[in-house]
Design a protein around this motif. Structure first.
Motif, PDB file in Angstrom:
ATOM      1  N   ILE A 193      25.987  48.336 -19.651  1.00 32.46           N
ATOM      2  CA  ILE A 193      25.180  47.130 -19.842  1.00 32.46           C
ATOM      3  C   ILE A 193      25.365  46.257 -18.603  1.00 32.46           C
ATOM      4  O   ILE A 193      26.389  45.598 -18.436  1.00 32.46           O
ATOM      5  N   SER A 194      24.387  46.264 -17.747  1.00 29.12           N
ATOM      6  CA  SER A 194      24.499  45.572 -16.465  1.00 29.12           C
ATOM      7  C   SER A 194      24.033  44.126 -16.563  1.00 29.12           C
ATOM      8  O   SER A 194      23.481  43.689 -17.576  1.00 29.12           O
ATOM      9  N   SER A 195      24.242  43.399 -15.492  1.00 26.61           N
ATOM     10  CA  SER A 195      23.754  42.019 -15.406  1.00 26.61           C
ATOM     11  C   SER A 195      22.234  41.968 -15.574  1.00 26.61           C
ATOM     12  O   SER A 195      21.706  41.083 -16.249  1.00 26.61           O
ATOM     13  N   GLU A 196      21.532  42.939 -15.003  1.00 24.29           N
ATOM     14  CA  GLU A 196      20.072  42.975 -15.116  1.00 24.29           C
ATOM     15  C   GLU A 196      19.638  43.229 -16.549  1.00 24.29           C
ATOM     16  O   GLU A 196      18.650  42.652 -17.023  1.00 24.29           O
ATOM     17  N   THR A 197      20.385  44.083 -17.269  1.00 20.65           N
ATOM     18  CA  THR A 197      20.064  44.357 -18.676  1.00 20.65           C
ATOM     19  C   THR A 197      20.205  43.094 -19.515  1.00 20.65           C
ATOM     20  O   THR A 197      19.354  42.788 -20.363  1.00 20.65           O
ATOM     21  N   LEU A 198      21.270  42.351 -19.276  1.00 23.26           N
ATOM     22  CA  LEU A 198      21.492  41.102 -20.005  1.00 23.26           C
ATOM     23  C   LEU A 198      20.394  40.080 -19.695  1.00 23.26           C
ATOM     24  O   LEU A 198      19.867  39.415 -20.593  1.00 23.26           O
TER      25      LEU A 198
END
Length: 443
Positions: A193-198
């Motif tokens: 779960i990456s920063s972009e996903t969040l």
């Protein structure tokens, strides 16, 4: 031998990340609840309880049911990311300024909502309120800070009690996706779960048409002014239906104990009459002992089991979501006794006739529970927050108003609720399952 199973909150299972929570101090538990809807569809609700403790919560309809297969667990990461650096404040500044004034900030998630709550003395809230705005609406999710919470995620997973895991499993079996998504990230997703996903999840779900601002101990005009200043993207997003399907899941972990959940479809939160009927039915069947150190209650399940089996614990769980619900019985017992207890629970759900006496007892217990929760600012805030996030412009009820509606529930309403739950059962179990029967083996 006693168990804390019945004391575990199962009405609407939520998970929390935050600092110390403050206890309610005085105030009026039955004060008027005022609501308004801003032009951008943001709902504002407030109750001036005259309490020296003020609570303000920003709630989004963005729980784990909104997760997809490629971002499972994102709400768990989001919950643990509360308090990380934002656009205008560092993690250190958020923690220091909130604690310095004696307030507390925490994030709560369940299958339908994500909420950020600030509580503290009235004189402290004005100073700390900008940091609630930052945490709830101005996230940046710096990659190095997100990676730092990996150990916290692993700890959350490792310390889940088995009864909570059983409830997770029964949701997964009953709904599969959507409401079947767990409150916790799968181990296979940790680190993915990456920063972009969040950021994408927040941009898709933290919208004004899916949000509400709730306050206790604050005037509605002041709260409305605060809500108007929130920088939220407009829109209502998309809600995917999550119909009840039923099924069975088993997780054999060994040990000496089995945790088994038997459930059927419950009531939707939007159907207030049916939801109250299920709530009364829950108390009639039994939610555990009401006497300290006791292992029995006066519910139908305890009467059905009798005194023939020792060292077990049971409770009835009932949870209402926007479009459906889940109602059932959770049992914890030694492996050798689990089979007979599960068969008794299934027979009770399928064949029981609810008497007027049981309905009256259920009503009285439900009203007591609602009124006691009404004296707790935290419980009241969560209850109103859930209603505003899901019901939106519909009538929002305070605990005291809901109590007034309980007496309208008839024995026939409760019997119809039981019949609905028994139509198609779901079974989930975890622990030592040697003697736990499969669903198709139970007559």
């Amino acid at each position: 031998m006693t168990s804390n199973l019945a004391k575990f909150p199962l009405f609407r299972t939520a998970t929390i990340r935050g600092y110390a929570q403050l206890a309610p101090l005085g105030g009026i538990s039955s004060c008027e609840l005022k609501t308004t809807v801003l032009p951008n569809k943001l709902v504002v609700a407030s109750s001036e309880s005259q309490s020296p403790i003020t609570r303000i919560s920003i709630v989004f309809r963005a729980g784990s049911r909104n997760e997809a297969s490629d971002n499972l667990g994102v709400t768990h990461v989001l919950r643990n990311s509360a308090g990380l650096s934002t656009k205008n404040a560092s993690q250190f500044a958020i923690i220091r300024n909130i604690q310095q004034v004696g307030a507390a900030l925490y994030a709560t998630t369940d299958r339908e909502i994500v909420s950020y709550t600030l509580e503290g003395p009235r004189q402290a809230i004005e100073k700390a309120l900008p940091f609630l705005t930052e945490v709830a609406t101005q996230q940046v999710f710096k990659p190095w800070e997100v990676s730092d919470i990996t150990n916290r995620l692993l700890l959350d997973i490792a310390t889940r009690p088995l009864q909570l895991r059983a409830i997770d499993l029964v949701h997964n079996a009953a709904f599969r996706s959507g409401l079947g998504n767990s409150l916790f990230i799968p181990k296979s997703q940790i680190g993915k779960i990456s920063s972009e996903t969040l950021q994408h999840y927040v941009a898709s779900n933290f919208l004004s048409g899916r949000a509400s601002v709730i306050g206790l101990g604050v005037d509605i005009s002041d709260l409305e002014s605060y809500a108007q200043g929130l920088k939220l993207e407009t829109g209502e997003g998309n809600d995917t239906p999550s119909p009840y399907k039923g099924g069975e899941l088993r997780s054999n972990k060994g040990g000496n104990t089995a945790f088994v959940a038997v459930a059927g479809e419950g009531a939707a939160l939007r159907d207030a009459k049916e939801a109250l009927a299920f709530a009364v039915l829950q108390r009639a069947i039994g939610v555990g002992p009401h006497i300290k150190w006791s292992t029995r209650d006066n519910g139908l399940l305890s009467k059905s089991i009798g005194a023939s089996i020792d060292n077990y614990a049971s409770t009835t769980f009932n949870v209402s979501y926007a479009d459906t619900g889940l109602f059932g019985i959770l049992i914890a017992a030694p492996s050798k006794s689990a089979g007979s207890l599960v068969e008794t629970a299934v027979k009770l759900l399928k064949c029981t006739k609810i008497s007027e006496e049981d309905v009256t007892r259920g009503k009285n217990q439900l009203k007591t529970s609602l009124l006691l929760d009404g004296e707790s600012g935290t419980h009241t805030l969560q209850n109103i927050g859930t209603q505003t996030a899901i019901l939106r412009g519909a009538s929002i009820q305070s605990p005291s108003q809901i109590v007034a509606l309980v007496d309208s529930v008839s024995a026939n309403d409760v019997q119809c609720a039981l019949k609905k739950a028994a139509k198609k059962l779901t079974l989930a179990s975890i622990g030592n399952l040697t003697n736990v029967p499969y669903l198709d083996e139970i007559k």
